[in-house]
Design a protein around this motif. Sequence first.
Motif, PDB file in Angstrom:
ATOM      1  N   ILE A 213       0.846  -1.192   0.000  1.00  0.00           N
ATOM      2  CA  ILE A 213       0.000   0.000   0.000  1.00  0.00           C
ATOM      3  C   ILE A 213       0.892   1.257   0.000  1.00  0.00           C
ATOM      4  O   ILE A 213       1.845   1.352   0.764  1.00  0.00           O
ATOM      5  N   SER A 214       0.583   2.186  -0.903  1.00  0.00           N
ATOM      6  CA  SER A 214       1.392   3.404  -0.977  1.00  0.00           C
ATOM      7  C   SER A 214       0.601   4.617  -0.503  1.00  0.00           C
ATOM      8  O   SER A 214       1.140   5.699  -0.328  1.00  0.00           O
ATOM      9  N   GLY A 215      -0.681   4.416  -0.298  1.00  0.00           N
ATOM     10  CA  GLY A 215      -1.536   5.513   0.142  1.00  0.00           C
ATOM     11  C   GLY A 215      -2.977   5.125  -0.086  1.00  0.00           C
ATOM     12  O   GLY A 215      -3.264   3.977  -0.448  1.00  0.00           O
ATOM     13  N   VAL A 216      -3.867   6.068   0.157  1.00  0.00           N
ATOM     14  CA  VAL A 216      -5.290   5.798  -0.046  1.00  0.00           C
ATOM     15  C   VAL A 216      -5.953   7.024  -0.672  1.00  0.00           C
ATOM     16  O   VAL A 216      -5.463   8.144  -0.538  1.00  0.00           O
ATOM     17  N   GLU A 217      -7.055   6.782  -1.356  1.00  0.00           N
ATOM     18  CA  GLU A 217      -7.878   7.885  -1.855  1.00  0.00           C
ATOM     19  C   GLU A 217      -9.138   7.961  -1.002  1.00  0.00           C
ATOM     20  O   GLU A 217      -9.814   6.956  -0.796  1.00  0.00           O
ATOM     21  N   ALA A 218      -9.430   9.160  -0.500  1.00  0.00           N
ATOM     22  CA  ALA A 218     -10.638   9.368   0.296  1.00  0.00           C
ATOM     23  C   ALA A 218     -11.819   9.605  -0.641  1.00  0.00           C
ATOM     24  O   ALA A 218     -11.755  10.473  -1.508  1.00  0.00           O
ATOM     25  N   LEU A 219     -12.868   8.808  -0.468  1.00  0.00           N
ATOM     26  CA  LEU A 219     -14.063   8.938  -1.309  1.00  0.00           C
ATOM     27  C   LEU A 219     -15.270   9.133  -0.395  1.00  0.00           C
ATOM     28  O   LEU A 219     -15.510   8.330   0.507  1.00  0.00           O
ATOM     29  N   VAL A 220     -15.994  10.209  -0.624  1.00  0.00           N
ATOM     30  CA  VAL A 220     -17.058  10.574   0.315  1.00  0.00           C
ATOM     31  C   VAL A 220     -18.338   9.775   0.051  1.00  0.00           C
ATOM     32  O   VAL A 220     -18.638   9.424  -1.093  1.00  0.00           O
ATOM     33  N   ARG A 221     -19.046   9.429   1.112  1.00  0.00           N
ATOM     34  CA  ARG A 221     -20.364   8.793   1.049  1.00  0.00           C
ATOM     35  C   ARG A 221     -21.309   9.558   1.967  1.00  0.00           C
ATOM     36  O   ARG A 221     -20.880  10.122   2.961  1.00  0.00           O
ATOM     37  N   TRP A 222     -22.584   9.489   1.614  1.00  0.00           N
ATOM     38  CA  TRP A 222     -23.614  10.122   2.435  1.00  0.00           C
ATOM     39  C   TRP A 222     -24.402   9.018   3.126  1.00  0.00           C
ATOM     40  O   TRP A 222     -25.079   8.241   2.465  1.00  0.00           O
ATOM     41  N   ASN A 223     -24.296   8.975   4.433  1.00  0.00           N
ATOM     42  CA  ASN A 223     -25.039   7.978   5.192  1.00  0.00           C
ATOM     43  C   ASN A 223     -26.420   8.550   5.520  1.00  0.00           C
ATOM     44  O   ASN A 223     -26.644   9.093   6.596  1.00  0.00           O
ATOM     45  N   HIS A 224     -27.318   8.410   4.566  1.00  0.00           N
ATOM     46  CA  HIS A 224     -28.655   9.014   4.660  1.00  0.00           C
ATOM     47  C   HIS A 224     -29.516   8.210   5.633  1.00  0.00           C
ATOM     48  O   HIS A 224     -29.546   6.979   5.548  1.00  0.00           O
ATOM     49  N   PRO A 225     -30.201   8.915   6.564  1.00  0.00           N
ATOM     50  CA  PRO A 225     -30.949   8.198   7.602  1.00  0.00           C
ATOM     51  C   PRO A 225     -32.022   7.251   7.038  1.00  0.00           C
ATOM     52  O   PRO A 225     -32.301   6.217   7.644  1.00  0.00           O
ATOM     53  N   GLU A 226     -32.615   7.598   5.885  1.00  0.00           N
ATOM     54  CA  GLU A 226     -33.624   6.699   5.318  1.00  0.00           C
ATOM     55  C   GLU A 226     -33.119   5.902   4.120  1.00  0.00           C
ATOM     56  O   GLU A 226     -33.511   4.761   3.918  1.00  0.00           O
ATOM     57  N   ARG A 227     -32.261   6.520   3.327  1.00  0.00           N
ATOM     58  CA  ARG A 227     -31.861   5.861   2.084  1.00  0.00           C
ATOM     59  C   ARG A 227     -30.593   5.031   2.198  1.00  0.00           C
ATOM     60  O   ARG A 227     -30.177   4.398   1.236  1.00  0.00           O
ATOM     61  N   GLY A 228     -29.960   5.079   3.344  1.00  0.00           N
ATOM     62  CA  GLY A 228     -28.727   4.303   3.498  1.00  0.00           C
ATOM     63  C   GLY A 228     -27.541   4.994   2.848  1.00  0.00           C
ATOM     64  O   GLY A 228     -27.574   6.199   2.604  1.00  0.00           O
ATOM     65  N   MET A 229     -26.506   4.231   2.564  1.00  0.00           N
ATOM     66  CA  MET A 229     -25.268   4.792   2.031  1.00  0.00           C
ATOM     67  C   MET A 229     -25.454   5.228   0.577  1.00  0.00           C
ATOM     68  O   MET A 229     -25.802   4.414  -0.269  1.00  0.00           O
ATOM     69  N   ILE A 230     -25.227   6.505   0.308  1.00  0.00           N
ATOM     70  CA  ILE A 230     -25.370   7.038  -1.048  1.00  0.00           C
ATOM     71  C   ILE A 230     -23.989   7.427  -1.581  1.00  0.00           C
ATOM     72  O   ILE A 230     -23.211   8.075  -0.883  1.00  0.00           O
TER      73      ILE A 230
END
Length: 277
Positions: free
Chosen positions: A54-71
């Motif tokens: 592993i040389s590093g990581v890429e941060a990728l955003v998610r929206w943890n929506h209270p009704e719709r789950g992970m978007i």
Amino acid sequence: AKRAGGGNYAVFASHMGGDAGAQLELQSDLRKALDREQFVLHYQPKIDGRTQRISGVEALVRWNHPERGMIGPISFIGLAERFGLIVRLGDWVIEEACRQMAAWQREGMPLRVAVNLSVLQLRESGLADRLADALRRHGVPASQLLCEITESVAMEDIGATRRTFEGLARIGVYLSIDDFGTGYSSLSQLRQLPARQLKIDRSFVQELETQEDARAVVEAVVRLAHALGLSVVAEGVETEAQRAILLAMGCDELQGFLFAKAMPAADVMRWSLDGGF
Ligand code: C2E
Ligand code: CA
Ligand code: CA
Ligand code: CA
């Protein structure tokens, strides 16, 4: 700033029924999500071509929506840009990435983290100051942070991009040109930017095994990058064959489902200690 955002918006809006009411609801949901910290960063490992580690990581955003789950971000980044919320969301991403980098540092596993920047963040003044401030507060060296900017955005207004890049380079942050190969930049434009890395778009990687021209493009990009003193990352590596071709071409780092999908921060340490893939 016309990007895929418009299309994504349409897709999401039709999901929601497509009416103005649903759009308003989403907009207010997004605002609330920022206030309530419903976002989370997942991290996808990048693999060093030589050491296979592993040389590093890429941060990728998610929206943890209270009704719709992970978007996923495809469904809301465009909306956030349109609703004027992307700078706040982007600041949250920067803050959270720095906090996580400091945590990994404390745990004895300093990792280089890449964050994605929207065109609107790039064009907003004070980005370098805010980045420098977040790094300082968390005690993270700037050279551990990489900013990914898509090629099409970077080249849209090369003068503005150069000014921003120079500000970011001055504080010591590394810059990467994302989705490279899709934005038609010229050699002279590339040379004007203090970038450290080119990231080859997944569309070329996907066609490596079957399309002679994709192979030629990737080979040319690797050579170009190295001639300019940049490192090359390939994204979207899914097969052993793609990996072998990319390594033979001299690609410096690889990223893709062959190795790992984006995962919660808590899993990254375990993943790399287990030998990764
Ligand atoms: P990107 O920067 O090109 O990120 C790569 C996307 O490809 C990620 O999707 C990742 O999960 C996916 N991917 C990685 N490896 C593979 C693979 O081997 N095969 C396939 N099919 N896909 C792979 P994700 O997380 O849905 O992100 C989509 C886009 O959303 C990103 O594309 C980036 O443009 C944007 N994005 C993500 N996080 C942020 C953020 O914090 N800020 C901004 N402005 N944009 C973001
Ligand atoms: Ca990216
Ligand atoms: Ca990319
Ligand atoms: Ca891409």
